[in-house]
Design an enzyme around this catalytic site. Structure first.
Site, PDB file in Angstrom:
ATOM      1  N   GLY A   1      13.748  -2.405 -37.452  1.00  0.00           N
ATOM      2  CA  GLY A   1      15.026  -1.811 -37.139  1.00  0.00           C
ATOM      3  C   GLY A   1      15.430  -2.096 -35.706  1.00  0.00           C
ATOM      4  N   CYS A   2      16.700  -1.884 -35.400  1.00  0.00           N
ATOM      5  CA  CYS A   2      17.199  -2.214 -34.067  1.00  0.00           C
ATOM      6  C   CYS A   2      16.587  -1.314 -33.007  1.00  0.00           C
ATOM      7  CB  CYS A   2      18.724  -2.145 -34.047  1.00  0.00           C
ATOM      8  SG  CYS A   2      19.419  -0.621 -34.717  1.00  0.00           S
TER       9      CYS A   2
END
Lengths: 345, 345, 345, 345
Positions: free
Chosen positions: D148-149
């Site tokens: 995920g970011c």
């Protein structure tokens, strides 16, 4: 090729650094400065940390040709006037991103720029670098006057009409909007964040330096065109120009005729995308790329044509187009190093 | 006075809440809704927490006159068509911020709005609420058609010229730029943050609903004016409209003549500020206020006049002007409740 | 009341102009400057055209008391140190928006501000103007040290916890985010639009001047609190501060207990709005207003409390709070002139 | 290589289109969709006009291996759960940008995601694609769970500390700020331009799906680390994440020790740039690039370490890292196709 950049700490320079880094024919990049010699470019631009660990070197004409083949000038007014002739004489190609060499008439230059024009001999040797309409001259050029950002968007948007017999030549109005990067890197009250955000401004009404540049080309293409009205505006964004162009048709025309005119003009042009019927470009759709996107329509009710032309002012309006010219001058494929897909969103 | 608002959950409604809260003649505010009855306005707008702890009530015509003296409609198309006549008949003043009652010709309405027009009897009773040019009619009105945001900026900018003999009546072009709040509160792809920020867009080319509204007034003022070219753009900011207006002079004129014309027209107008020579307004300079600021200039080179007119679209372009009309209808001082100094920066 | 403003050309000054214009007890406003005497404020701020047609006057101590009752200093560091004592001696109330008089210990001031502190006699006479927690002292004050923007948001957010026995006193971390207006009106590379838009920055890590101000008050409230970690960030927006505050609970607590603690602390405070369970404020929800909105929650998983506190840095964080202090000092209702509904959107 | 993209109309998909277009090993790109079959990608994304003139094809498992070698899933929750196993079984490499396969414990997934987890057999075959710390496993992987970011920025920022013996394992707080593109392309009230511009928001307090992902890796690296406090915020910008990370040192340390720790950890990593002493990265300095820039410092006064880690959430936080994984899986140079210089300004 080995290339030099004068003015790497400005925004035009930063964009040259970004694009030349991915250019397959560029083996070496030398950074020159007449005011910041010895500074490492990373101090000025942390975003190139680890990519360009280079010091700015002083400009030495005698050794320049040994170091580089082409010199890009991304410099404030006057620098090119001073150096370009000598650099060309030293045997390097010159691509000047400033406005110094664009106007063929020194008197016009001095009227609009309020400063002394470059020597006529230098101006005469400089080729106006708008590839889509001047490619053959660019091929043989040693010195390029790279077009201004507003003229690029405007001229690509107007060329097919200007060269046609459809329009009332006295009716051209260009309402232009630009992101703030066009104003350069020096902090100022106008571009101070707190004064520019959530704000929309008009500036340099009837007096912008790009007016004579636009008129010069239009007149070259159609000598009945003498003047245009051009008003620039500042948009609270960093990159992007939209020119909304209004022209009166002097005879009945149609969306179809106009669309054909544009498609024909640009069908072989990689970097100009004429949008389909009913679609008009937004600036972000060319963000970070060398494209100029164009929409055109005709209003039967008013007899008026509207052209919408967008570019990224730092790419097609400056450094990208400079590299396009560099490619043409050197016989490379025109897209080399500047074939980025627009960044979206 | 007791006032009602239909459509308080939209942006026009929110701005009425902000401004009416500081209005010394408003003792009570009732919120109506035809779709969200029972919702507390704080749920929709946390920014009014502790200020408006009120539920939205359903619209009941029979009791309306007992509850409120004036009803503001800040509603989508069609709502005013349905309700305004009955509310007026019930004895309340009606101030309609929507476009339903602005166009006098139902056919024109239906052409541009693509929906059924309000009954002619209703339209005929509605007074166009542009105070600076229609004050005497507003004083006696029971129903106000509050002007659109673009028409407000455009008409205030053009009125002195339209009423003069200086201009070529076929030459009017309005290049308009608006913040996104004009598009309302419903999320959409166009106004999705990631697609709108760092972006500048043109939309509804030649087809915007405000075109006939502008033309109607201009024609009323000068029946030689038939059509205008009007193109709206979206700016990555929330509030503010700039109309850049281009008109050809049909005879020689001068900056001085134009300035006098404008100063004379607006010298007694509290909310119109004509800027001194060489100064042009930016949208932020009227942010949050009811001012319309205007700059005007003439370019001898091209014979073209440029007028720059800015407003806050949510205030002078909607809710502020609605309250200005409310004040006039009720014999109050025109500035009551809307005399905010622009918020800067 | 007649009030004077020193520093009207800065953003704190501009906001005083906006708010004092609507203050019912203020009859006259005099603008002073030590560097721009003779300039009309409209030249510096076109947004007040036609509202404040006033020249900046030079500061003359002997006549000051004849001209004004209260003087607001919205000035750079050092100005208040130089003038406040003399102005107070001349008989005027002084409200100093700068940081000169906030820290009681000159050594601490000199360590963090890297400049000479004000005379101890002046500092000792200055009352820290955080009305919600210092009202009784403000009532009798002649000189107010108006709190900094970050301390205002942080202290209002932390006060109930700091005064409780719930928290681990060594665990306080404040991650603060501010719009650019807090950086003032002088153009700089950091706040140049092209470098600040689409960008998020951290600055003055561990060294911001507001750290000792926060610690001074926390320690006053709970002398077990010695230090906090505070990191400020710049958000690409003009107005607004959010302080996200992290504190370790030293014993089991609950959302309910915390909520009660906050509601009790602020139930009589007009300008502090504690949000209901599960709701956390965004900066825009206090835009242009004097509110401080607070959300609080407890995470059982980690035993950590998170407090979210937002203000408009130019209003509650500067000029609005200054007027709140002005009202208290003069026995006016605390909301006079600063009771604006937040502007949304 | 021939690659397929499922979910090309989202932002992760758009970025894959941008980056894969410049990848020298990618010969063909096929676009798949389970909901928009037949749509030309240009309709959804005018910015790829003339570059990708392609229709979205329906997903057919049986023919997939004949069409493509690798499939990128840039899809909403659940899609990968449904398709990844079968695609892998069909013989294609799978790189999943969604969160479906990142958490090893289905119970944890279901607690935080509030939906059914993927089959355990699928999860167990998926390798967490954080190249800097998991390269050896990625080399042999057939299915990648792309990080995920927020976890990417956070984990790269914390890894050296987490693996050291310097820190108090219970003290980790991550205050994270993201541009709006992380919220995807579906319009919503939260990311409506008028509500998001000039606004700063906190969201999903203590409940963000990326919390267990961060904790899973930290715990893997140091099994004394159980929980972290993580609060995400929305910044009025499109791209960029900054994680400001606070950790208590459990013993005396120093800026120098920390710097060495980080430099050693990342000296061979092309895409992680540890900034020199006193310099902290801003998000724009990695705009459009695959870099993660890190600054670290120690405050002797408080005994607390602050780490600042920035990425472009769409590149290193999604599609760029996905291609980095693609390169590693296939034995290509890790920088291929993602070696863009950050775009500045």
């Amino acid at each position: 090729m080995r290339v030099g950049i004068i003015g790497a700490t400005g925004y035009g320079g930063a964009e040259l650094l970004r694009l030349l880094n991915q250019h397959p024919k560029v083996e070496e990049i030398v950074l020159y400065s007449s005011s910041k010699e010895g500074m490492n470019i990373q101090e000025s631009y942390p975003h190139v940390s680890g990519i360009y660990n280079k010091e700015l070197k002083s400009i030495k004409l005698q050794s320049m040709k040994e170091e580089v083949d082409t010199v890009f000038l991304a410099t404030p007014p006057g620098v090119s006037t001073e150096w370009s002739g000598a650099i060309a004489k030293a045997g390097c190609q010159v691509i000047d991103l400033s406005g110094d060499l664009r106007l063929q008439d020194p008197l016009v230059y001095e009227t609009w720029y309020k400063r002394e024009a470059a020597p006529l001999s230098l101006i005469e040797n400089a080729v106006y670098g708008l590839p889509e309409w001047n490619r053959d001259y660019i091929k043989k050029a040693k010195i390029i006057a790279n077009p201004g950002c507003y003229p690029t968007a405007t001229l690509l948007g107007l060329a097919p009409l200007a060269k046609s017999e459809i329009i009332d030549v006295d009716s051209i109005i260009i309402d232009a909007k630009s992101g703030t990067s066009g104003a350069g890197r020096s902090p100022s009250a106008v571009t101070h964040y707190s004064e520019m955000n959530e704000n929309f401004k008009i500036y340099q009404i009837n007096t912008h330096k790009h007016v004579p540049e636009i008129e010069q080309l239009l007149n070259e293409w159609n000598n009945n065109i003498q003047t245009v009205t051009f008003q620039p505006h500042l948009v609270p964004m960093v990159r992007g120009i939209m020119a909304t162009i209004y022209v009166k048709a002097k005879r009945q025309t149609s969306e179809e005729e106009l669309r054909e005119l544009y498609q024909e003009a640009y069908q072989k042009e990689h970097f100009v995308r004429v949008r389909p019927k009913g679609q008009f470009p937004a600036t972000k759709e060319v963000y970070g790329s060398n494209y100029c996107d164009i929409g055109v329509t005709y209003d039967e009710r008013t007899g008026r044509i509207t052209v919408v032309s967008v570019i990224d002012n730092v790419v097609k309006g400056a450094s990208g187009q400079a590299i396009q010219n560099f490619n043409i001058m050197n016989g490379f494929e025109e897209e080399l190093g500047i074939n980025n897909v627009p960044m979206y969103p």
